[in-house]
Motif scaffolding. Sequence first.
Motif, PDB file in Angstrom:
ATOM      1  N   ASN A  28       0.801  -1.229   0.000  1.00 39.35           N
ATOM      2  CA  ASN A  28       0.000   0.000   0.000  1.00 39.35           C
ATOM      3  C   ASN A  28       0.838   1.286   0.000  1.00 39.35           C
ATOM      4  O   ASN A  28       0.371   2.308   0.448  1.00 39.35           O
ATOM      5  N   ILE A  29       2.072   1.242  -0.496  1.00 33.62           N
ATOM      6  CA  ILE A  29       2.925   2.421  -0.492  1.00 33.62           C
ATOM      7  C   ILE A  29       3.351   2.734  -1.925  1.00 33.62           C
ATOM      8  O   ILE A  29       3.833   1.864  -2.638  1.00 33.62           O
ATOM      9  N   ASP A  30       3.183   4.006  -2.312  1.00 31.73           N
ATOM     10  CA  ASP A  30       3.608   4.424  -3.651  1.00 31.73           C
ATOM     11  C   ASP A  30       4.983   5.092  -3.577  1.00 31.73           C
ATOM     12  O   ASP A  30       5.580   5.198  -2.513  1.00 31.73           O
ATOM     13  N   GLY A  31       5.483   5.551  -4.713  1.00 34.17           N
ATOM     14  CA  GLY A  31       6.829   6.099  -4.800  1.00 34.17           C
ATOM     15  C   GLY A  31       7.077   7.325  -3.948  1.00 34.17           C
ATOM     16  O   GLY A  31       8.099   7.438  -3.274  1.00 34.17           O
ATOM     17  N   SER A  32       6.144   8.269  -3.948  1.00 30.85           N
ATOM     18  CA  SER A  32       6.359   9.495  -3.178  1.00 30.85           C
ATOM     19  C   SER A  32       6.322   9.230  -1.675  1.00 30.85           C
ATOM     20  O   SER A  32       7.103   9.807  -0.916  1.00 30.85           O
ATOM     21  N   LEU A  33       5.432   8.358  -1.244  1.00 30.10           N
ATOM     22  CA  LEU A  33       5.374   8.015   0.168  1.00 30.10           C
ATOM     23  C   LEU A  33       6.621   7.256   0.603  1.00 30.10           C
ATOM     24  O   LEU A  33       7.142   7.481   1.698  1.00 30.10           O
ATOM     25  N   SER A  34       7.132   6.388  -0.252  1.00 30.16           N
ATOM     26  CA  SER A  34       8.338   5.642   0.118  1.00 30.16           C
ATOM     27  C   SER A  34       9.537   6.578   0.270  1.00 30.16           C
ATOM     28  O   SER A  34      10.378   6.365   1.135  1.00 30.16           O
ATOM     29  N   ASN A  35       9.612   7.634  -0.537  1.00 31.79           N
ATOM     30  CA  ASN A  35      10.693   8.613  -0.376  1.00 31.79           C
ATOM     31  C   ASN A  35      10.609   9.323   0.968  1.00 31.79           C
ATOM     32  O   ASN A  35      11.623   9.567   1.618  1.00 31.79           O
ATOM     33  N   GLU A  36       9.405   9.657   1.401  1.00 32.55           N
ATOM     34  CA  GLU A  36       9.224  10.283   2.712  1.00 32.55           C
ATOM     35  C   GLU A  36       9.593   9.311   3.833  1.00 32.55           C
ATOM     36  O   GLU A  36      10.229   9.696   4.814  1.00 32.55           O
ATOM     37  N   LEU A  37       9.195   8.055   3.668  1.00 33.18           N
ATOM     38  CA  LEU A  37       9.491   7.050   4.694  1.00 33.18           C
ATOM     39  C   LEU A  37      10.988   6.791   4.809  1.00 33.18           C
ATOM     40  O   LEU A  37      11.497   6.554   5.906  1.00 33.18           O
ATOM     41  N   ILE A  38      11.710   6.850   3.696  1.00 38.18           N
ATOM     42  CA  ILE A  38      13.157   6.650   3.732  1.00 38.18           C
ATOM     43  C   ILE A  38      13.819   7.740   4.555  1.00 38.18           C
ATOM     44  O   ILE A  38      14.727   7.479   5.344  1.00 38.18           O
ATOM     45  N   ASN A  39      13.369   8.979   4.389  1.00 40.56           N
ATOM     46  CA  ASN A  39      13.926  10.064   5.190  1.00 40.56           C
ATOM     47  C   ASN A  39      13.690   9.814   6.671  1.00 40.56           C
ATOM     48  O   ASN A  39      14.582  10.029   7.492  1.00 40.56           O
ATOM     49  N   ILE A  40      12.515   9.346   7.013  1.00 39.25           N
ATOM     50  CA  ILE A  40      12.199   9.046   8.414  1.00 39.25           C
ATOM     51  C   ILE A  40      13.081   7.918   8.928  1.00 39.25           C
ATOM     52  O   ILE A  40      13.644   8.004  10.023  1.00 39.25           O
ATOM     53  N   LEU A  41      13.241   6.862   8.140  1.00 39.61           N
ATOM     54  CA  LEU A  41      14.058   5.714   8.543  1.00 39.61           C
ATOM     55  C   LEU A  41      15.518   6.114   8.743  1.00 39.61           C
ATOM     56  O   LEU A  41      16.147   5.734   9.728  1.00 39.61           O
ATOM     57  N   LEU A  42      16.058   6.885   7.817  1.00 37.16           N
ATOM     58  CA  LEU A  42      17.467   7.261   7.907  1.00 37.16           C
ATOM     59  C   LEU A  42      17.740   8.277   9.020  1.00 37.16           C
ATOM     60  O   LEU A  42      18.874   8.421   9.461  1.00 37.16           O
ATOM     61  N   THR A  46      11.540   4.459  13.395  1.00 36.89           N
ATOM     62  CA  THR A  46      11.067   3.222  12.787  1.00 36.89           C
ATOM     63  C   THR A  46       9.853   3.501  11.911  1.00 36.89           C
ATOM     64  O   THR A  46       9.125   4.479  12.129  1.00 36.89           O
ATOM     65  N   ILE A  47       9.642   2.647  10.921  1.00 39.39           N
ATOM     66  CA  ILE A  47       8.460   2.746  10.080  1.00 39.39           C
ATOM     67  C   ILE A  47       7.826   1.368   9.957  1.00 39.39           C
ATOM     68  O   ILE A  47       8.499   0.355  10.039  1.00 39.39           O
ATOM     69  N   ASP A  48       6.519   1.360   9.783  1.00 39.45           N
ATOM     70  CA  ASP A  48       5.759   0.116   9.617  1.00 39.45           C
ATOM     71  C   ASP A  48       5.318  -0.005   8.177  1.00 39.45           C
ATOM     72  O   ASP A  48       4.827   0.965   7.595  1.00 39.45           O
ATOM     73  N   ILE A  49       5.493  -1.193   7.606  1.00 40.83           N
ATOM     74  CA  ILE A  49       4.990  -1.463   6.267  1.00 40.83           C
ATOM     75  C   ILE A  49       4.278  -2.806   6.274  1.00 40.83           C
ATOM     76  O   ILE A  49       4.508  -3.637   7.147  1.00 40.83           O
ATOM     77  N   GLU A  50       3.409  -2.986   5.302  1.00 41.67           N
ATOM     78  CA  GLU A  50       2.705  -4.259   5.151  1.00 41.67           C
ATOM     79  C   GLU A  50       3.151  -4.910   3.846  1.00 41.67           C
ATOM     80  O   GLU A  50       3.189  -4.267   2.804  1.00 41.67           O
ATOM     81  N   VAL A  51       3.510  -6.187   3.932  1.00 37.38           N
ATOM     82  CA  VAL A  51       4.027  -6.934   2.792  1.00 37.38           C
ATOM     83  C   VAL A  51       3.066  -8.076   2.495  1.00 37.38           C
ATOM     84  O   VAL A  51       2.552  -8.723   3.404  1.00 37.38           O
ATOM     85  N   ASP A  52       2.822  -8.309   1.197  1.00 37.45           N
ATOM     86  CA  ASP A  52       2.003  -9.459   0.805  1.00 37.45           C
ATOM     87  C   ASP A  52       2.697 -10.739   1.244  1.00 37.45           C
ATOM     88  O   ASP A  52       3.913 -10.869   1.114  1.00 37.45           O
ATOM     89  N   ASP A  53       1.932 -11.694   1.740  1.00 38.93           N
ATOM     90  CA  ASP A  53       2.511 -12.951   2.206  1.00 38.93           C
ATOM     91  C   ASP A  53       3.233 -13.712   1.101  1.00 38.93           C
ATOM     92  O   ASP A  53       4.225 -14.373   1.352  1.00 38.93           O
TER      93      ASP A  53
END
Length: 74
Positions: A28-42, A46-53
């Motif tokens: 459920n994460i697109d490209g622009s959101l992932s760029n924001e999350l990377i800044n938070i992670l670095l 911590t960040i939470d993501i959901e991965v398909d099984d």
Amino acid sequence: MKLNLLSCDAQRPDRRAIAKCITEISSNIDGSLSNELINILLEGDTIDIEVDDKNSGSALRALRKLSIDYEIIE
């Protein structure tokens, strides 16, 4: 499956590769959101993501390859 991304231990993290990885493995994460999350992670948060099984094995390998520490929530 939910993951908690804790930190990135790479000396010089490749922001573009990490953002692309998160976009590809998350359900459920697109490209622009992932760029924001990377800044938070670095920054050290911590960040939470959901991965398909069905992609969980390859997702975990990709995170380890990028030196990202994670914990499995469920």
